[in-house]
Design a protein around this motif. Structure first.
Motif, mmCIF file in Angstrom:
data_model
loop_
_atom_site.group_PDB
_atom_site.id
_atom_site.type_symbol
_atom_site.label_atom_id
_atom_site.label_comp_id
_atom_site.label_asym_id
_atom_site.label_seq_id
_atom_site.Cartn_x
_atom_site.Cartn_y
_atom_site.Cartn_z
ATOM 1 N N GLY A 96 0.821 -1.212 -0.099
ATOM 2 C CA GLY A 96 0.005 0.012 -0.220
ATOM 3 C C GLY A 96 0.741 1.223 0.011
ATOM 4 N N ASN A 97 1.207 1.711 1.207
ATOM 5 C CA ASN A 97 1.841 2.955 1.314
ATOM 6 C C ASN A 97 3.581 2.564 1.466
ATOM 7 O OD1 ASN A 97 0.099 5.036 1.051
ATOM 8 N ND2 ASN A 97 -0.335 4.857 3.154
ATOM 9 N N ILE A 98 3.660 1.389 1.217
ATOM 10 C CA ILE A 98 5.109 0.900 1.118
ATOM 11 C C ILE A 98 5.333 -0.116 -0.135
ATOM 12 C CG2 ILE A 98 7.053 -0.379 2.558
ATOM 13 C CD1 ILE A 98 5.775 0.380 5.073
ATOM 14 N N ILE A 99 6.300 0.330 -0.753
ATOM 15 C CA ILE A 99 6.521 -0.598 -1.940
ATOM 16 C C ILE A 99 7.879 -0.971 -2.058
ATOM 17 C CG2 ILE A 99 6.546 -0.796 -4.574
ATOM 18 C CD1 ILE A 99 4.106 1.168 -4.535
ATOM 19 N N ALA A 100 8.358 -2.178 -2.032
ATOM 20 C CA ALA A 100 9.757 -2.710 -2.293
ATOM 21 C C ALA A 100 9.949 -3.590 -3.251
ATOM 22 C CB ALA A 100 9.921 -3.439 -0.787
ATOM 23 N N SER A 101 11.280 -3.230 -3.798
ATOM 24 C CA SER A 101 11.544 -3.853 -4.995
ATOM 25 C C SER A 101 12.799 -4.603 -4.926
ATOM 26 C CB SER A 101 11.519 -3.103 -6.337
ATOM 27 O OG SER A 101 10.401 -2.390 -6.603
ATOM 28 N N ALA A 102 13.005 -5.681 -5.421
ATOM 29 C CA ALA A 102 14.451 -6.322 -5.389
ATOM 30 C C ALA A 102 14.860 -6.414 -6.786
ATOM 31 C CB ALA A 102 14.318 -8.205 -5.081
ATOM 32 N N LYS A 103 16.072 -5.974 -6.968
ATOM 33 C CA LYS A 103 16.701 -5.784 -8.449
ATOM 34 C C LYS A 103 17.732 -6.681 -8.783
ATOM 35 C CE LYS A 103 14.692 -1.612 -8.871
ATOM 36 N NZ LYS A 103 13.734 -0.947 -9.735
ATOM 37 N N ASP A 104 18.101 -7.153 -9.927
ATOM 38 C CA ASP A 104 18.930 -7.807 -10.417
ATOM 39 C C ASP A 104 20.199 -7.359 -10.465
ATOM 40 O OD1 ASP A 104 20.541 -9.661 -12.053
ATOM 41 O OD2 ASP A 104 19.097 -9.806 -13.650
ATOM 42 N N PRO A 105 21.037 -8.033 -9.389
ATOM 43 C CA PRO A 105 22.477 -7.510 -9.110
ATOM 44 C C PRO A 105 23.311 -7.732 -10.369
ATOM 45 C CG PRO A 105 22.100 -9.539 -8.037
ATOM 46 C CD PRO A 105 20.663 -9.222 -8.707
ATOM 47 N N ASN A 106 22.841 -8.509 -11.230
ATOM 48 C CA ASN A 106 23.866 -8.592 -12.638
ATOM 49 C C ASN A 106 23.862 -7.760 -13.564
ATOM 50 O OD1 ASN A 106 24.982 -11.259 -11.323
ATOM 51 N ND2 ASN A 106 23.189 -12.046 -11.899
ATOM 52 N N VAL A 107 22.720 -6.702 -13.425
ATOM 53 C CA VAL A 107 22.446 -5.946 -14.439
ATOM 54 C C VAL A 107 23.122 -4.462 -14.134
ATOM 55 C CG1 VAL A 107 20.888 -4.475 -16.087
ATOM 56 C CG2 VAL A 107 20.476 -6.873 -15.217
ATOM 57 N N ALA A 108 24.272 -3.914 -14.633
ATOM 58 C CA ALA A 108 24.893 -2.855 -14.498
ATOM 59 C C ALA A 108 23.900 -1.713 -14.968
ATOM 60 C CB ALA A 108 26.219 -2.860 -15.311
ATOM 61 N N PRO A 109 23.857 -0.491 -14.219
ATOM 62 C CA PRO A 109 22.977 0.594 -14.467
ATOM 63 C C PRO A 109 23.489 1.246 -15.435
ATOM 64 C CG PRO A 109 24.245 1.145 -12.527
ATOM 65 C CD PRO A 109 24.692 -0.508 -12.929
ATOM 66 N N PRO A 110 22.652 1.987 -16.567
ATOM 67 C CA PRO A 110 23.005 2.684 -17.236
ATOM 68 C C PRO A 110 23.521 4.189 -16.846
ATOM 69 C CG PRO A 110 20.648 2.776 -17.529
ATOM 70 C CD PRO A 110 21.223 1.541 -16.340
ATOM 71 N N ALA A 123 4.117 8.137 2.040
ATOM 72 C CA ALA A 123 4.527 6.726 1.511
ATOM 73 C C ALA A 123 5.762 6.771 0.781
ATOM 74 C CB ALA A 123 3.499 6.586 0.366
ATOM 75 N N TYR A 124 6.243 5.425 0.670
ATOM 76 C CA TYR A 124 7.820 5.480 0.449
ATOM 77 C C TYR A 124 7.829 4.174 -0.664
ATOM 78 C CZ TYR A 124 8.625 2.938 4.657
ATOM 79 O OH TYR A 124 8.733 2.131 5.572
ATOM 80 N N GLU A 125 8.850 4.125 -1.257
ATOM 81 C CA GLU A 125 9.242 2.976 -1.879
ATOM 82 C C GLU A 125 10.700 2.814 -1.658
ATOM 83 O OE1 GLU A 125 8.675 3.141 -6.111
ATOM 84 O OE2 GLU A 125 6.919 4.063 -5.898
ATOM 85 N N MET A 126 11.084 1.477 -1.820
ATOM 86 C CA MET A 126 12.779 1.163 -1.494
ATOM 87 C C MET A 126 13.074 0.004 -2.414
ATOM 88 S SD MET A 126 12.075 -0.414 2.520
ATOM 89 C CE MET A 126 10.746 -1.724 2.579
#
Length: 319
Positions: free
Chosen positions: A118-132, A263-266
């Motif tokens: 709801g007011n908290i959204i969490a994501s797990a990112k792929d550590p093998n993908v280098a950011p642009p 509300a926040y995302e992490m």
């Protein structure tokens, strides 16, 4: 240990700050040590000290920083944004902190998992993908030799702007110099109201403050912090500080009145899972941070040096 595990381990270690203070505990390659030193150089100083003067998490706590950048909703648990910048420059992919959502998507790679509370959204990112490399930073970031930085593929030490001023932080897509950050720290420190008693915490908070009834041995509540301005004290956000008799262990908390503004995302490139706290759905990251909502309050706990079971026990004692 495979590449993914190494990246996740490095991200956790840099995030926790242990190798930066105790390099001997990082028993990996010389390149890993060099990358850790990069994080230390970018951080500039012990962020546990800075965070006391500039606020609870990453130079400015989400409490005080939120007033200045209400359009930013990305939050990382009690860590300076400068550490995030360090992770970006080494393509380590730590949690995102106060970055515009569109900018965050540009910086970080593929989402492997998302948990929406709801007011908290969490994501797990792929550590093998280098950011642009962000378009907003092109032509604005230089190495110590004055060479323009156009990607995250080369090893970097300290980084600078076109005028030779050291860059130590970023605010959305804006790069922050060392002198600018020092001024921000001073201004943020002047807006802090420290409160020692629970009665006073209830006086200023827009919600009933529930301190944990359980703390591991050697820990004790020290004080809470609100932000203040000419209009008065902002009771939507409360940062809680605890003392510890044990070196290498810490507990920090942030409580928020739950609404659209707070509300926040992490995000993390490490471990993320959905757990329960007194029947409420919660997000645990890397077995040491925990976020959930209960009775109209957003709760965030960040720990260091504690077992997963202890983190859950602390959270469950908040009733």
């Amino acid at each position: 240990m495979n590449t993914k595990d190494k990246i996740q381990k490095f991200a956790r270690e840099l995030d926790e700050g242990l190798p930066l203070k105790h390099p001997s505990c990082w028993n990996e390659s010389a390149e890993s040590l060099e990358l850790l030193e990069l994080g230390k150089a970018l951080a500039g100083q012990d962020f546990s000290v800075s965070h006391r003067t500039a606020v609870l998490s990453k130079v400015q706590s989400s409490t005080h920083f939120k007033q200045e950048v209400t359009n930013m909703k990305i939050k990382s648990s009690f860590r300076r944004p400068v550490m995030i910048m360090a992770s970006i420059l080494i393509a380590g992919g730590l949690s995102i902190s106060f970055v515009k959502p569109s900018f965050a998507e540009e910086l970080f790679g593929r989402v492997l998992q998302k948990i929406n509370l709801g007011n908290i959204i969490a994501s797990a990112k792929d550590p093998n993908v280098a950011p642009p490399f962000p378009e907003e930073w092109k032509g604005k970031l230089f190495d110590k030799d004055g060479t323009v930085i156009t990607s995250f593929t080369k090893k970097l030490g300290e980084v600078y702007n076109a005028d030779g001023e050291q860059i130590v932080n970023f605010d959305g897509d804006k790069l922050i110099t060392k002198s600018e950050q020092e001024q921000r720290d001073k201004e943020a420190a002047a807006r802090i109201l420290a409160v020692k008693s629970q009665a006073e915490l209830d006086k200023y908070a827009l919600f009933k403050v529930k301190l944990p009834k359980y703390l591991p041995e050697g820990f004790a509540f020290d004080h809470g912090e609100f932000s203040k301005s000419e209009e008065g004290v902002n009771g939507k956000y409360l940062d809680l500080f605890f003392t510890s008799e044990h070196k290498g262990q810490s507990i920090k908390m942030q409580f928020r009145y739950s609404d659209k503004e707070t509300a926040y995302e992490m995000s993390t490139s490490g471990k993320m899972e959905k757990v329960k706290v007194n029947g409420a759905e919660a997000v645990m990251m890397n077995d040491r941070t925990l976020d959930w909502e209960a009775d109209g309050v957003l709760y965030g706990i960040a720990t260091h040096g504690l077992e997963r079971s202890e983190v859950l026990k602390i959270a469950e004692s908040i009733r």
